[in-house]
Design an enzyme around this catalytic site. Structure first.
Site, PDB file in Angstrom:
ATOM      1  N   GLY A 172       0.800  -1.152  -0.033  1.00  0.00           N
ATOM      2  CA  GLY A 172      -0.106   0.009   0.013  1.00  0.00           C
ATOM      3  C   GLY A 172       0.813   1.243  -0.013  1.00  0.00           C
ATOM      4  CB  CYS A 221       5.439   1.929   7.214  1.00  0.00           C
ATOM      5  SG  CYS A 221       4.991   3.697   6.261  1.00  0.00           S
ATOM      6  CG  HIS A 230       0.575   6.559   5.532  1.00  0.00           C
ATOM      7  ND1 HIS A 230       1.629   7.247   5.948  1.00  0.00           N
ATOM      8  CD2 HIS A 230       0.563   5.350   5.198  1.00  0.00           C
ATOM      9  CE1 HIS A 230       2.454   6.240   6.125  1.00  0.00           C
ATOM     10  NE2 HIS A 230       2.065   5.167   5.756  1.00  0.00           N
TER      11      HIS A 230
HETATM   12 NI    NI Z   1       2.822   3.080   5.646  1.00  0.00          NI
END
Ligand code: NI
Length: 171
Positions: free
Chosen positions: A45, A92, A138
């Site tokens: 993602g 992430c 985010h």
């Molecule tokens: Ni992330």
């Protein structure tokens, strides 16, 4: 075009992104670039602020390596329902070399616009539900490390400070 992924502690990652008001060629280009950047990383993602664009756009693909890619593009995504609990390990692209378990909802329903400007509703569970929550975070300037315990966060900060110092010594 692959764009540069901003990494912690870049201040852009702490900012709240603005809703997309017009979906045009620039939006389509952004989404193309975000997908390319995500697949190249590789990641499951990516949110627009991670490439320095403070707009509410996310791309997700949680399909396994041997499956057909299934790209989800969500513009102005909103979680309209959430239930259940999960506690899975997350990473992430903006926080390289770090992973931690994060408490999330197990199931979410997300409303968003697609690239055609049509309203879409996604019912998600498992990895996809986690990805939606992580990417939507985010857009509000929240990183997964903001969800971990103060003690773990302190360890994370120290580790990152050390990594930065090492980088500075080298460069
Ligand atoms: Ni992330």
């Amino acid at each position: 075009m692959i764009r540069e992924i901003l990494t912690y502690p870049d201040p852009a990652l702490k900012k709240k992104s603005a809703p997309v008001t017009v979906i045009n060629e620039k939006t389509r280009e952004l989404v193309r670039d975000m997908a390319e950047t995500m697949y190249a990383a590789p990641g499951v993602g990516l949110a627009a602020p991670q490439v320095g664009i403070l707009q509410r756009v996310i791309v997700i693909d949680v399909s396994a390596k041997d499956e057909t890619p299934e790209l989800i593009v969500a513009i102005n995504p909103v979680i309209i329902h959430a239930d259940g609990e999960s506690y899975e390990e997350e990473g992430c692209l903006s926080v390289p070399k770090y992973a931690a378990n994060v408490r999330r909802h197990a199931n979410v329903v997300v409303k968003a616009l697609n690239l055609e400007g049509e309203e879409i509703t996604c019912r998600a569970e498992g990895l996809l539900a986690i990805a939606f929550q992580h990417e939507i975070d985010h857009l509000d300037g929240i990183l997964f490390v903001d969800h971990i315990s103060p003690l773990k966060r302190e360890i994370f900060r120290k580790k990152y400070r050390r990594m930065q110092e090492e980088r500075q010594e080298k460069g």
